[in-house]
Design a protein around this motif. Structure first.
Motif, PDB file in Angstrom:
ATOM      1  N   CYS A 262       1.130  24.624 -37.512  1.00 21.55           N
ATOM      2  CA  CYS A 262       0.874  26.015 -37.295  1.00 21.55           C
ATOM      3  C   CYS A 262       0.955  26.973 -38.551  1.00 21.55           C
ATOM      4  CB  CYS A 262       1.721  26.519 -36.245  1.00 21.55           C
ATOM      5  SG  CYS A 262       1.690  28.274 -35.702  1.00 21.55           S
ATOM      6  N   ALA A 263      -0.117  28.064 -38.635  1.00 22.51           N
ATOM      7  CA  ALA A 263      -0.063  28.814 -39.862  1.00 22.51           C
ATOM      8  C   ALA A 263      -0.025  30.436 -39.313  1.00 22.51           C
ATOM      9  CB  ALA A 263      -1.177  28.590 -40.682  1.00 22.51           C
ATOM     10  N   TYR A 264       0.460  31.247 -40.245  1.00 30.37           N
ATOM     11  CA  TYR A 264       0.086  32.471 -40.234  1.00 30.37           C
ATOM     12  C   TYR A 264      -0.581  33.119 -41.372  1.00 30.37           C
ATOM     13  CZ  TYR A 264       4.179  32.555 -36.824  1.00 30.37           C
ATOM     14  OH  TYR A 264       5.018  32.518 -35.792  1.00 30.37           O
ATOM     15  N   GLY A 265      -2.019  32.954 -41.085  1.00 33.78           N
ATOM     16  CA  GLY A 265      -2.933  33.238 -42.268  1.00 33.78           C
ATOM     17  C   GLY A 265      -2.860  32.089 -43.192  1.00 33.78           C
ATOM     18  N   PRO A 266      -2.670  32.418 -44.564  1.00 34.88           N
ATOM     19  CA  PRO A 266      -2.508  31.314 -45.345  1.00 34.88           C
ATOM     20  C   PRO A 266      -1.360  30.599 -45.576  1.00 34.88           C
ATOM     21  CG  PRO A 266      -1.986  33.289 -46.548  1.00 34.88           C
ATOM     22  CD  PRO A 266      -2.527  33.766 -44.995  1.00 34.88           C
ATOM     23  N   VAL A 267      -0.305  31.157 -44.775  1.00 35.73           N
ATOM     24  CA  VAL A 267       1.391  30.416 -44.841  1.00 35.73           C
ATOM     25  C   VAL A 267       1.354  29.852 -43.784  1.00 35.73           C
ATOM     26  CG1 VAL A 267       3.626  31.081 -44.915  1.00 35.73           C
ATOM     27  CG2 VAL A 267       1.877  32.692 -46.023  1.00 35.73           C
TER      28      VAL A 267
END
Length: 238
Positions: free
Chosen positions: A12-17
């Protein structure tokens, strides 16, 4: 026997993170499982994925034998999954109004049965049924949040940081309530930063580190190993 809840290869990611890296986890029928680790390792993100509030970039979520990875959060509630986060309640509404609102959209008979069952577990709330939620103590608000989840009559319950900010005596009472709910057959995944709280409740514990499962242990195996628990919580696992 079919597991109550599973996560398989969850990324899972938040945008590129990226926040989660291939997480595998299972909760058996009627089992109480703890998820531990310090702040920022991905515990709450994993709960958001399991509850349907955040879509994983890869991996699958299973609920009572069904693949629910693409199923919206509201539908997962109807399938038997409920989530308890913080002390979320409508302060201007009474205890009873908060509970009735939680049953909105359920068939009338089911909503009433769920309301009665929740108040039976929390008689203290029944005595404050017409009191605004904003006037409750911290422990009572946490009871209300648990009661709101019980109105939905879940088969699987996710609980995020139940003990956060509460006095030890209040936490003790809430833990006993969780044990009683679990004893009715409700499977639970408890996210806890306090490993002592998790050890007092759980059958098994998972430890997250940097978005991945670092270790899995039975609670009994950790009971006499404070050195191992300390290393797991501080990221020094072997």
């Amino acid at each position: 026997m079919t597991d109550a809840l599973t996560a398989t290869g969850i990324c899972c990611a938040y945008g590129p993170v990226q926040a989660l890296f291939g997480v595998d986890l299972r909760v058996g029928p009627g089992e109480l499982v703890g998820l531990c680790g310090p702040n920022g390792v991905g515990k709450s993100t994993l709960l958001r994925v399991l509850s349907g509030l955040h879509r994983p970039s890869s991996g699958t979520v299973g609920l009572l034998g069904a693949d629910v990875t693409a199923v919206p959060a509201a539908r997962r509630v109807r399938l038997g999954l409920s989530t308890v986060v913080g002390q979320a309640a409508y302060g201007s509404l009474t205890v009873l109004e908060n509970l009735r609102l939680q049953g909105y959209g359920m068939p009338g008979r089911d909503a009433r049965a769920g309301l009665d069952a929740a108040l039976a577990v929390f008689p203290r709330l029944a005595r404050r049924a017409h009191q605004p939620a904003a006037t409750l103590s911290g422990g009572e608000r946490q009871m209300l949040v648990l009661a709101k989840a019980l109105v939905q009559r879940p088969r699987v319950l996710l609980v995020d940081e139940l003990s956060l900010g509460l006095a030890p005596i209040v936490v003790g009472g809430l833990l006993e309530m969780l044990r009683r709910i679990n004893a009715t057959g409700v499977a639970m995944l408890i996210v806890e930063q306090s490993v002592n709280v998790a050890l007092s409740l759980a059958d098994r514990l998972y430890f997250l580190e940097k978005g991945a499962v670092a270790a899995e242990h039975g609670a009994a195996a950790l009971a006499g190993r404070p050195d191992l628990v300390r290393s797991l919580m501080l990221g020094g696992h072997s």
